[in-house]
Design a protein around this motif. Structure first.
Motif, PDB file in Angstrom:
ATOM      1  N   ALA A  15      55.680 -44.705   0.225  1.00  0.00           N
ATOM      2  CA  ALA A  15      56.596 -43.709  -0.336  1.00  0.00           C
ATOM      3  C   ALA A  15      55.832 -42.670  -1.156  1.00  0.00           C
ATOM      4  CB  ALA A  15      57.658 -44.392  -1.198  1.00  0.00           C
ATOM      5  N   VAL A  16      54.836 -43.110  -1.917  1.00  0.00           N
ATOM      6  CA  VAL A  16      54.032 -42.182  -2.715  1.00  0.00           C
ATOM      7  C   VAL A  16      53.293 -41.205  -1.798  1.00  0.00           C
ATOM      8  CG1 VAL A  16      52.007 -41.985  -4.206  1.00  0.00           C
ATOM      9  CG2 VAL A  16      53.748 -43.718  -4.701  1.00  0.00           C
ATOM     10  N   VAL A  17      52.667 -41.733  -0.748  1.00  0.00           N
ATOM     11  CA  VAL A  17      51.899 -40.879   0.164  1.00  0.00           C
ATOM     12  C   VAL A  17      52.802 -39.835   0.814  1.00  0.00           C
ATOM     13  CG1 VAL A  17      50.649 -40.850   2.357  1.00  0.00           C
ATOM     14  CG2 VAL A  17      50.081 -42.550   0.623  1.00  0.00           C
ATOM     15  N   GLU A  18      53.948 -40.259   1.343  1.00  0.00           N
ATOM     16  CA  GLU A  18      54.819 -39.329   2.046  1.00  0.00           C
ATOM     17  C   GLU A  18      55.445 -38.310   1.087  1.00  0.00           C
ATOM     18  OE1 GLU A  18      57.555 -41.570   4.419  1.00  0.00           O
ATOM     19  OE2 GLU A  18      55.960 -42.395   5.693  1.00  0.00           O
ATOM     20  N   THR A  19      55.802 -38.762  -0.115  1.00  0.00           N
ATOM     21  CA  THR A  19      56.361 -37.835  -1.101  1.00  0.00           C
ATOM     22  C   THR A  19      55.322 -36.809  -1.529  1.00  0.00           C
ATOM     23  OG1 THR A  19      57.845 -39.573  -1.912  1.00  0.00           O
ATOM     24  CG2 THR A  19      57.506 -37.676  -3.344  1.00  0.00           C
ATOM     25  N   LEU A 148      49.538 -44.036 -17.138  1.00  0.00           N
ATOM     26  CA  LEU A 148      50.980 -44.170 -17.003  1.00  0.00           C
ATOM     27  C   LEU A 148      51.278 -45.553 -16.430  1.00  0.00           C
ATOM     28  CD1 LEU A 148      53.874 -42.819 -16.942  1.00  0.00           C
ATOM     29  CD2 LEU A 148      53.398 -42.372 -14.519  1.00  0.00           C
ATOM     30  N   LEU A 149      52.110 -46.310 -17.126  1.00  0.00           N
ATOM     31  CA  LEU A 149      52.514 -47.640 -16.665  1.00  0.00           C
ATOM     32  C   LEU A 149      53.982 -47.560 -16.260  1.00  0.00           C
ATOM     33  CD1 LEU A 149      50.941 -49.752 -19.569  1.00  0.00           C
ATOM     34  CD2 LEU A 149      49.844 -48.955 -17.450  1.00  0.00           C
ATOM     35  N   ALA A 150      54.240 -47.637 -14.953  1.00  0.00           N
ATOM     36  CA  ALA A 150      55.606 -47.557 -14.428  1.00  0.00           C
ATOM     37  C   ALA A 150      56.120 -48.973 -14.218  1.00  0.00           C
ATOM     38  CB  ALA A 150      55.622 -46.767 -13.128  1.00  0.00           C
ATOM     39  N   ARG A 151      56.879 -49.480 -15.179  1.00  0.00           N
ATOM     40  CA  ARG A 151      57.405 -50.852 -15.116  1.00  0.00           C
ATOM     41  C   ARG A 151      58.710 -50.837 -14.319  1.00  0.00           C
ATOM     42  NH1 ARG A 151      56.087 -52.066 -21.469  1.00  0.00           N
ATOM     43  NH2 ARG A 151      53.855 -52.505 -21.168  1.00  0.00           N
ATOM     44  N   ALA A 152      58.556 -51.063 -13.041  1.00  0.00           N
ATOM     45  CA  ALA A 152      59.679 -50.931 -12.120  1.00  0.00           C
ATOM     46  C   ALA A 152      60.639 -52.094 -12.219  1.00  0.00           C
ATOM     47  CB  ALA A 152      59.153 -50.820 -10.694  1.00  0.00           C
ATOM     48  N   MET A 196      60.930 -43.309  -7.475  1.00  0.00           N
ATOM     49  CA  MET A 196      59.852 -43.680  -8.378  1.00  0.00           C
ATOM     50  C   MET A 196      58.576 -42.910  -8.037  1.00  0.00           C
ATOM     51  SD  MET A 196      58.500 -47.403  -9.661  1.00  0.00           S
ATOM     52  CE  MET A 196      57.686 -47.910  -8.161  1.00  0.00           C
ATOM     53  N   ALA A 197      58.320 -42.750  -6.742  1.00  0.00           N
ATOM     54  CA  ALA A 197      57.135 -41.997  -6.322  1.00  0.00           C
ATOM     55  C   ALA A 197      57.201 -40.559  -6.833  1.00  0.00           C
ATOM     56  CB  ALA A 197      57.034 -42.011  -4.798  1.00  0.00           C
ATOM     57  N   ALA A 198      58.358 -39.911  -6.652  1.00  0.00           N
ATOM     58  CA  ALA A 198      58.496 -38.529  -7.102  1.00  0.00           C
ATOM     59  C   ALA A 198      58.307 -38.421  -8.607  1.00  0.00           C
ATOM     60  CB  ALA A 198      59.865 -37.990  -6.694  1.00  0.00           C
ATOM     61  N   TRP A 199      58.843 -39.401  -9.340  1.00  0.00           N
ATOM     62  CA  TRP A 199      58.717 -39.371 -10.795  1.00  0.00           C
ATOM     63  C   TRP A 199      57.267 -39.578 -11.230  1.00  0.00           C
ATOM     64  CZ3 TRP A 199      57.373 -43.161 -14.460  1.00  0.00           C
ATOM     65  CH2 TRP A 199      57.589 -42.779 -15.794  1.00  0.00           C
ATOM     66  N   MET A 200      56.574 -40.508 -10.595  1.00  0.00           N
ATOM     67  CA  MET A 200      55.178 -40.753 -10.964  1.00  0.00           C
ATOM     68  C   MET A 200      54.299 -39.546 -10.649  1.00  0.00           C
ATOM     69  SD  MET A 200      54.521 -44.777  -9.997  1.00  0.00           S
ATOM     70  CE  MET A 200      52.954 -44.829 -10.924  1.00  0.00           C
ATOM     71  N   LEU A 201      54.567 -38.860  -9.551  1.00  0.00           N
ATOM     72  CA  LEU A 201      53.787 -37.671  -9.215  1.00  0.00           C
ATOM     73  C   LEU A 201      54.068 -36.536 -10.193  1.00  0.00           C
ATOM     74  CD1 LEU A 201      54.226 -37.857  -5.349  1.00  0.00           C
ATOM     75  CD2 LEU A 201      52.078 -38.180  -6.606  1.00  0.00           C
ATOM     76  N   SER A 202      55.343 -36.384 -10.556  1.00  0.00           N
ATOM     77  CA  SER A 202      55.680 -35.366 -11.549  1.00  0.00           C
ATOM     78  C   SER A 202      55.044 -35.694 -12.897  1.00  0.00           C
ATOM     79  CB  SER A 202      57.200 -35.277 -11.691  1.00  0.00           C
ATOM     80  OG  SER A 202      57.565 -34.360 -12.708  1.00  0.00           O
ATOM     81  N   ALA A 203      55.027 -36.985 -13.241  1.00  0.00           N
ATOM     82  CA  ALA A 203      54.393 -37.388 -14.498  1.00  0.00           C
ATOM     83  C   ALA A 203      52.908 -37.051 -14.487  1.00  0.00           C
ATOM     84  CB  ALA A 203      54.594 -38.887 -14.719  1.00  0.00           C
TER      85      ALA A 203
END
Length: 332
Positions: A15-19, A148-152, A196-203
């Motif tokens: 998801a991260v790669v495609e986003t 950044l620690l993304a606690r999913a 989550m991927a979009a948010w982590m990339l924006s972060a």
């Protein structure tokens, strides 16, 4: 952004790669190259993450704006990668888990709830919570305020390799009376991997750092809404028959545990689906509608078939024995 994804073939990583590609980022992936062919448009580097020399050789002298790491096993592997990249990337996003919080989770807990112990040098992969906490500490040690620690929370959406929604969709597809873990109004918190991927990339774009609980808003969705919407998306004529937690426990059925709405000896655990996610939403997290998540998951299953389960995931077949299901349906 010039992005390095450590992983990139399964669920969140894919998801991260495609986003990132959809955003126009320049994407490099590093993995063993044995699960899926490289995603078109990426630079694919091959190495076994457990071999520090192989990773160092594969990465060469290249630099990146940001790194996203999806590793879920021995913390030492995260430590080695983070140390190697500390002077060559400005941001390191680590996909962690709410599991790093000490059990039982307090009701309405946020990022400040008590944490388990973790060792960034550990080779142990058997304790998921400790491994994820060790990974967090490894990233903090190397990147400090750039981490950044993304606690999913529970992660759903296309490419899910835990087997929750894929299993349920296949069960609903077969139709008939379907045993469901009640009550239907039990609230759920989840996050679509793509959100989550979009948010982590924006972060990464904005230099957002620190620990965040990354999941949907509490009370936004119930188990009833999730399974009824899945049934509608599939076009199934299945009839959901809601079984109380006590009835499932009496039959020895773990149904409901796949969503964290019951556990052995704890039919109604608190703290699982009422996390305080104010910080993540204030930092720009957005969540797409449930129907979009389920429709896209069904389309993926139709096009690619059922995923190969993660090696550390429980077998979905353990959730519902057909003979026991029928016996309980007859009683209900």
């Amino acid at each position: 952004m010039k992005l390095l994804v450590l992983g990139g073939t399964h669920h969140v990583g894919r998801a991260v790669v495609e986003t990132a590609l959809d955003r126009g980022d320049q994407v490099t992936t590093l993995n063993r190259g044995i699960s899926r062919p490289p995603t078109p448009g990426t630079q694919s580097l091959l190495a076994d993450r457990t071999d520090p020399l192989a990773v160092r050789t594969a990465l060469g002298d290249e630099e990146w704006d940001a790194v996203i790491d999806t590793w879920a096993w021995a913390p030492r592997v995260v430590r080695d990668s983070a140390r190697l990249l500390a002077g060559r990337a400005r941001h390191y996003g680590y996909v962690s888990s709410r599991g790093v919080h000490r059990w039982p989770w307090p009701t309405g807990a946020d990022e400040h709830a008590p944490l388990v112990e973790g060792d960034p040098s550990s080779e142990d992969s058997t304790d998921y919570a400790a491994a994820k906490r060790g990974g967090e500490l490894a990233v903090i040690e190397a990147f400090g305020q750039r981490a950044l620690l993304a606690r999913a929370g529970m992660i759903l959406g296309p490419y899910e390799d835990v087997g929750r929604i894929p299993w349920w969709m296949r069960r609903l597809e077969r139709g008939g009376r379907v045993l469901a873990p009640g009550p239907a109004d039990t609230p759920l918190q989840y996050i679509d991997a793509r959100d989550m991927a979009a948010w982590m990339l924006s972060a990464a774009d904005h230099g957002v750092s620190g620990a965040f609980t990354v999941t949907g808003r509490p009370g936004a969705v119930t188990i009833g809404e999730l399974l009824e919407t899945a049934r509608e998306v599939i076009g199934s004529d299945a009839e959901l028959v809601w079984a109380p937690a006590e009835a499932l426990a009496a039959e020895g059925l773990p149904l409901g545990m796949e969503f964290g709405i019951r556990f052995p000896h704890d039919p109604t655990p608190t703290g699982m689906h009422d996390a305080d996610v104010t910080a993540a939403f204030n930092a720009g997290l957005t969540c797409r509608p449930l129907r979009d998540t389920l429709a896209d998951t069904w389309a993926w299953l139709q096009s690619e078939g059922d995923p190969v389960p993660r090696p550390d995931a429980p077998s979905p077949d353990t959730w519902l024995d057909p003979a026991t299901e029928q016996r309980l349906l007859d009683r209900l």
